[in-house]
Enzyme design. Structure first.
Site, PDB file in Angstrom:
ATOM      1  N   ARG A   1      12.009  -2.593  10.956  1.00 31.66           N
ATOM      2  CA  ARG A   1      10.779  -2.207  11.665  1.00 31.66           C
ATOM      3  C   ARG A   1      10.461  -3.245  12.729  1.00 31.66           C
ATOM      4  NH1 ARG A   1       5.670  -0.319   8.074  1.00 31.66           N
ATOM      5  NH2 ARG A   1       4.546  -1.445   9.694  1.00 31.66           N
TER       6      ARG A   1
ATOM      7  N   ARG B   1      11.414  -7.087   4.683  1.00 36.04           N
ATOM      8  CA  ARG B   1      11.414  -5.691   5.132  1.00 36.04           C
ATOM      9  C   ARG B   1      11.995  -5.575   6.545  1.00 36.04           C
ATOM     10  NH1 ARG B   1       5.823  -2.446   4.977  1.00 36.04           N
ATOM     11  NH2 ARG B   1       5.501  -3.341   7.034  1.00 36.04           N
TER      12      ARG B   1
ATOM     13  N   ARG C   1      -0.527  -9.103  13.203  1.00 33.61           N
ATOM     14  CA  ARG C   1      -1.079  -8.003  12.385  1.00 33.61           C
ATOM     15  C   ARG C   1      -2.005  -8.548  11.309  1.00 33.61           C
ATOM     16  NH1 ARG C   1       4.295  -5.731  10.749  1.00 33.61           N
ATOM     17  NH2 ARG C   1       3.218  -4.481   9.195  1.00 33.61           N
TER      18      ARG C   1
ATOM     19  N   LYS D   1       0.825  -1.214   0.000  1.00 30.14           N
ATOM     20  CA  LYS D   1       0.000   0.000   0.000  1.00 30.14           C
ATOM     21  C   LYS D   1       0.861   1.266   0.000  1.00 30.14           C
ATOM     22  CE  LYS D   1      -2.264  -0.848   3.798  1.00 30.14           C
ATOM     23  NZ  LYS D   1      -1.704  -2.141   4.233  1.00 30.14           N
TER      24      LYS D   1
ATOM     25  N   ARG E   1      -9.506   1.385   9.319  1.00 31.72           N
ATOM     26  CA  ARG E   1      -9.095   0.020   9.607  1.00 31.72           C
ATOM     27  C   ARG E   1     -10.106  -0.713  10.475  1.00 31.72           C
ATOM     28  NH1 ARG E   1      -3.249   0.483   9.118  1.00 31.72           N
ATOM     29  NH2 ARG E   1      -2.211  -1.397   9.778  1.00 31.72           N
TER      30      ARG E   1
HETATM   31  P1  ADP Z   1       0.838  -2.318   7.951  1.00 32.57           P
HETATM   32  O1  ADP Z   1      -0.313  -1.957   7.040  1.00 32.57           O
HETATM   33  O2  ADP Z   1       1.972  -2.942   7.230  1.00 32.57           O
HETATM   34  O3  ADP Z   1       0.421  -3.063   9.184  1.00 32.57           O
HETATM   35  P2  ADP Z   1       1.024   0.438   8.817  1.00 32.57           P
HETATM   36  O4  ADP Z   1       2.210   1.292   8.631  1.00 32.57           O
HETATM   37  O5  ADP Z   1      -0.218   0.785   8.067  1.00 32.57           O
HETATM   38  O6  ADP Z   1       1.516  -1.012   8.479  1.00 32.57           O
HETATM   39  O7  ADP Z   1       0.635   0.366  10.364  1.00 32.57           O
HETATM   40  C1  ADP Z   1       1.575   0.066  11.373  1.00 32.57           C
HETATM   41  C2  ADP Z   1       0.902   0.126  12.749  1.00 32.57           C
HETATM   42  O8  ADP Z   1       0.395   1.453  12.978  1.00 32.57           O
HETATM   43  C3  ADP Z   1      -0.331  -0.773  12.903  1.00 32.57           C
HETATM   44  O9  ADP Z   1       0.004  -2.098  13.269  1.00 32.57           O
HETATM   45  C4  ADP Z   1      -1.094  -0.031  14.013  1.00 32.57           C
HETATM   46  O10 ADP Z   1      -0.537  -0.273  15.290  1.00 32.57           O
HETATM   47  C5  ADP Z   1      -0.848   1.432  13.679  1.00 32.57           C
HETATM   48  N1  ADP Z   1      -1.917   1.950  12.782  1.00 32.57           N
HETATM   49  C6  ADP Z   1      -1.762   2.399  11.503  1.00 32.57           C
HETATM   50  N2  ADP Z   1      -2.932   2.805  10.990  1.00 32.57           N
HETATM   51  C7  ADP Z   1      -3.867   2.620  11.955  1.00 32.57           C
HETATM   52  C8  ADP Z   1      -5.264   2.823  12.043  1.00 32.57           C
HETATM   53  N3  ADP Z   1      -5.973   3.318  11.007  1.00 32.57           N
HETATM   54  N4  ADP Z   1      -5.889   2.489  13.191  1.00 32.57           N
HETATM   55  C9  ADP Z   1      -5.224   2.006  14.227  1.00 32.57           C
HETATM   56  N5  ADP Z   1      -3.904   1.769  14.221  1.00 32.57           N
HETATM   57  C10 ADP Z   1      -3.216   2.071  13.111  1.00 32.57           C
END
Ligand code: ADP
Length: 193
Positions: free
Chosen positions: A135, A129, A146, A15, A90
């Site tokens: 990370r 990654r 996740r 994404k 989400r």
């Molecule tokens: P990925 O999609 O690879 O899990 P992101 O960078 O989108 O990675 O998100 C990393 C972390 O940030 C998530 O596991 C969560 O803890 C937090 N996060 C990101 N976006 C949201 C959201 N919309 N609501 C709640 N937590 C979020």
């Protein structure tokens, strides 16, 4: 032309990479809640401190915190002509908050793009990654969690947007340019050239 787009898909579907491409193509800001949280962690802000434990565990940050953050960001002048949201909404509560925000502004989303990727492939990508970018939440157990959180809390939103006739599914497996091409094709079919 105004564009208001959502990009949805499991962790590791690409994404962030595609959001970068689309933001250039459409000249709209890409808003990644994950990136904003990570920046706040690095800057050791209050928001970063609130989010840290959830992120480290691979859990969603509480809706209230995330919704306030997105509302503030979407209220910035650069979002007036459109935006691409990556990683938000989400949860169903985040959908509700976004709906409320858009209704207040009298605007609507143009399309929701689902990047489809097989869980086995995303786990492999995220392992790579973890090595490349370090990370903490790319540790294998956290990755599995996740994916689980995605399946339970986020995947159901795909049906919500499908029922609204806004969803377009795109195969996320392939070369980066190829996937970008598929997204642009899918959007142009929806009259979003
Ligand atoms: P990925 O999609 O690879 O899990 P992101 O960078 O989108 O990675 O998100 C990393 C972390 O940030 C998530 O596991 C969560 O803890 C937090 N996060 C990101 N976006 C949201 C959201 N919309 N609501 C709640 N937590 C979020």
């Amino acid at each position: 032309m105004t564009r208001r787009l959502l990009l949805i898909g499991p962790p590791g579907a690409g994404k962030g990479t595609q959001a970068g491409r689309l933001t250039e193509h459409f000249r709209i800001p890409a808003i990644s809640t994950g990136d904003i949280f990570r920046q706040n962690l690095r800057d050791e802000t209050e928001l970063g401190l609130k989010a840290k434990a959830f992120m480290d565990a691979g859990d969603n940050v509480p809706d209230e915190v995330t919704n306030d953050l997105v509302r503030d960001r979407l209220s910035q002048p650069d979002c007036a002509e459109g935006f691409l949201l990556d990683g938000y909404p989400r949860t169903t509560d985040q959908v509700r908050a976004l709906d409320e925000f858009l209704a207040e502004k009298g605007v609507a989303l143009d399309a929701v793009v689902e990047l489809v990727a097989d869980p086995d492939i995303v786990v492999e990508r995220l392992k790579k990654r973890a090595v490349d970018q370090g990370r903490a939440d790319d540790d294998e157990n956290v990755v599995r969690h996740r994916l689980d959180v995605y399946a339970k809390q986020t995947a159901p939103l795909i049906d919500v947007y499908a029922e609204r006739g806004m969803l377009t599914k795109v195969n996320g497996i392939g070369e980066i340019d190829e996937v970008t091409g598929r997204i642009l094709d899918a959007l142009s079919v929806r009259d979003l050239p």
